[in-house]
Design a protein around this motif. Structure first.
Motif, short mmCIF file in Angstrom:
data_model
loop_
_atom_site.label_atom_id
_atom_site.label_comp_id
_atom_site.label_asym_id
_atom_site.label_seq_id
_atom_site.Cartn_x
_atom_site.Cartn_y
_atom_site.Cartn_z
N LEU A 6 -67.42 -13.54 -44.15
CA LEU A 6 -66.89 -13.26 -45.49
C LEU A 6 -67.53 -14.19 -46.50
N VAL A 7 -67.31 -13.92 -47.78
CA VAL A 7 -67.91 -14.74 -48.84
C VAL A 7 -67.19 -16.09 -48.90
N MET A 8 -67.93 -17.15 -48.81
CA MET A 8 -67.38 -18.50 -48.89
C MET A 8 -67.36 -18.97 -50.34
N THR A 9 -66.39 -19.80 -50.66
CA THR A 9 -66.41 -20.54 -51.93
C THR A 9 -67.05 -21.88 -51.65
N ARG A 10 -68.25 -22.10 -52.19
CA ARG A 10 -69.03 -23.30 -51.90
C ARG A 10 -69.08 -24.16 -53.16
N ILE A 11 -68.50 -25.35 -53.05
CA ILE A 11 -68.33 -26.24 -54.21
C ILE A 11 -69.21 -27.47 -54.06
N ASP A 12 -69.90 -27.81 -55.14
CA ASP A 12 -70.73 -29.02 -55.20
C ASP A 12 -69.86 -30.17 -55.65
N SER A 13 -69.51 -31.08 -54.72
CA SER A 13 -68.63 -32.20 -55.03
C SER A 13 -69.38 -33.52 -54.86
N PRO A 14 -68.86 -34.62 -55.43
CA PRO A 14 -69.51 -35.92 -55.24
C PRO A 14 -69.58 -36.36 -53.77
N GLU A 15 -68.76 -35.74 -52.92
CA GLU A 15 -68.76 -36.11 -51.51
C GLU A 15 -69.48 -35.10 -50.63
N SER A 22 -66.93 -26.18 -48.40
CA SER A 22 -66.91 -24.74 -48.15
C SER A 22 -65.49 -24.31 -47.82
N PHE A 23 -65.04 -23.21 -48.45
CA PHE A 23 -63.68 -22.72 -48.25
C PHE A 23 -63.69 -21.23 -47.93
N LEU A 24 -62.80 -20.83 -47.05
CA LEU A 24 -62.46 -19.43 -46.85
C LEU A 24 -61.29 -19.10 -47.78
N SER A 25 -61.27 -17.91 -48.31
CA SER A 25 -60.21 -17.51 -49.23
C SER A 25 -59.34 -16.44 -48.58
N THR A 26 -58.03 -16.69 -48.57
CA THR A 26 -57.07 -15.69 -48.09
C THR A 26 -55.97 -15.53 -49.15
N PHE A 27 -55.26 -14.40 -49.10
CA PHE A 27 -54.20 -14.13 -50.07
C PHE A 27 -52.89 -13.82 -49.35
N THR A 28 -51.80 -14.30 -49.93
CA THR A 28 -50.46 -13.97 -49.47
C THR A 28 -49.74 -13.22 -50.58
N THR A 29 -49.12 -12.09 -50.25
CA THR A 29 -48.31 -11.35 -51.21
C THR A 29 -46.93 -11.10 -50.59
N PRO A 66 -60.36 -24.89 -45.77
CA PRO A 66 -61.64 -25.53 -45.45
C PRO A 66 -62.33 -24.85 -44.27
N ALA A 67 -63.64 -24.62 -44.44
CA ALA A 67 -64.39 -23.85 -43.45
C ALA A 67 -65.21 -24.71 -42.50
N ASP A 68 -65.18 -26.03 -42.69
CA ASP A 68 -65.94 -26.90 -41.80
C ASP A 68 -65.27 -28.27 -41.74
N PRO A 69 -65.63 -29.10 -40.75
CA PRO A 69 -64.98 -30.41 -40.59
C PRO A 69 -65.12 -31.31 -41.82
N LEU A 70 -66.30 -31.32 -42.47
CA LEU A 70 -66.48 -32.18 -43.64
C LEU A 70 -65.49 -31.82 -44.73
N THR A 71 -65.32 -30.52 -45.00
CA THR A 71 -64.40 -30.11 -46.05
C THR A 71 -62.97 -30.50 -45.71
N TRP A 72 -62.58 -30.36 -44.45
CA TRP A 72 -61.25 -30.81 -44.04
C TRP A 72 -61.09 -32.31 -44.27
N GLN A 73 -62.10 -33.08 -43.90
CA GLN A 73 -62.01 -34.54 -44.06
C GLN A 73 -61.90 -34.92 -45.54
N VAL A 74 -62.75 -34.32 -46.37
CA VAL A 74 -62.74 -34.65 -47.80
C VAL A 74 -61.41 -34.27 -48.43
N MET A 75 -60.89 -33.08 -48.12
CA MET A 75 -59.64 -32.63 -48.71
C MET A 75 -58.45 -33.45 -48.21
N THR A 76 -58.50 -33.84 -46.94
CA THR A 76 -57.42 -34.67 -46.41
C THR A 76 -57.37 -36.01 -47.11
#
Length: 271
Positions: free
Chosen positions: A211-220, A224-231, A250-260
């Motif tokens: 699926l299409v990832m949301t890929r963000i350029d951050s200082p760290e 990369s994020f997967l997007s899901t919706f709840t209704t 988060p779609a990968d370990p680095l993104t999980w670590q940074v967000m945590t």
């Protein structure tokens, strides 16, 4: 190009004609709909041709089986000579207390991943702490996370869209989705017409992700994020039907670590 996003012109149609159109859009025969609702095929035929007037209970059963938008349901009730059945309660009204509680639970449970609540105009109605943490990481105003419009911040310069590594891809997806919704939403059509149009579809690589990832350029680094919706299932209120919660997982370990780390820092109260 924006002119094509004007809402469709409305015409007065009988309740039966509207039901027939909705049934055909759902690719159901009269027999299919009769079996789903317990309404006889003969009675359904008479309703669609105007030879019989359905009761409010019958209309409700037919419209729910057809999964018709609640605004369209109100139109059918009016055409049949009844008052509109489905209201649009303010989100802060006492009747939606359970809805607000559920939203708060889902937002909190999504930490340390960002999550936002969107209304029918793509306005951000609420956001969790991790969303504010992500904004802070990018240098965006933290207090703006739950006071913005997602469509505006993606499409207009100076917003979240400027931090996307695949900006045109995400902007095109958002534009296309909003354009479809705007066909039945005049307010959204007006907003969309005021925003810049994406330059065009992004170039496709030879490998397609699931699926299409949301890929963000951050200082760290790249996030990369997967997007899901709840209704909400089985809504009987127009406001509730319009709500959707977007989860950025988060779609990968680095993104999980940074967000945590960002989320944990946000929990520390400044002295």
């Amino acid at each position: 190009m924006n002119a094509r996003l004007s809402p469709r012109p409305t015409t007065v149609a009988t309740a039966g004609l509207q039901l027939r159109q909705l049934r055909r859009q759902a690719s159901l025969s009269q027999l299919d709909l009769a079996l789903l609702t317990g309404v006889s095929q003969r009675h359904l035929s008479c309703i669609e041709t105007g030879r019989a007037k359905p009761s409010p209970a019958t209309l409700h059963a037919l419209l729910m089986a057809l999964e018709a938008p609640l605004e369209q349901c109100n139109s059918v009730f009016l055409a049949a000579g009844y008052a509109p059945r489905y209201g649009a309660s303010p989100l802060n009204s006492p009747s939606l207390e359970a809805i607000r509680g559920a939203i708060g639970h889902v937002l909190q449970a999504n930490n340390p991943a960002p999550a936002i609540v969107l209304g029918s105009q793509w306005q951000v109605l609420a956001a969790n702490a991790s969303t504010a943490a992500l904004f802070g990481l990018l240098g965006l105003p933290v207090d703006a996370a739950d006071e913005l419009n997602l469509l505006v911040t993606l499409l207009q310069p100076g917003g979240l869209g400027d931090y996307l590594l695949n900006a045109e891809e995400i902007r095109t997806v958002a534009w296309q989705r909003a354009s479809r919704e705007a066909l039945e939403n005049p307010e959204l059509a007006t907003l969309l017409a005021s925003l810049p149009t994406p330059s065009g579809p992004a170039l496709l690589s030879n490998e397609f992700p699931p699926l299409v990832m949301t890929r963000i350029d951050s200082p760290e680094g790249e996030l990369s994020f997967l997007s899901t919706f709840t209704t909400f299932g089985m809504p009987l209120d127009i406001t509730v039907a319009s709500l959707r919660i977007e989860h950025l997982i988060p779609a990968d370990p680095l993104t999980w670590q940074v967000m945590t780390r960002a989320y944990e820092r946000s929990l520390v109260t400044p002295s």
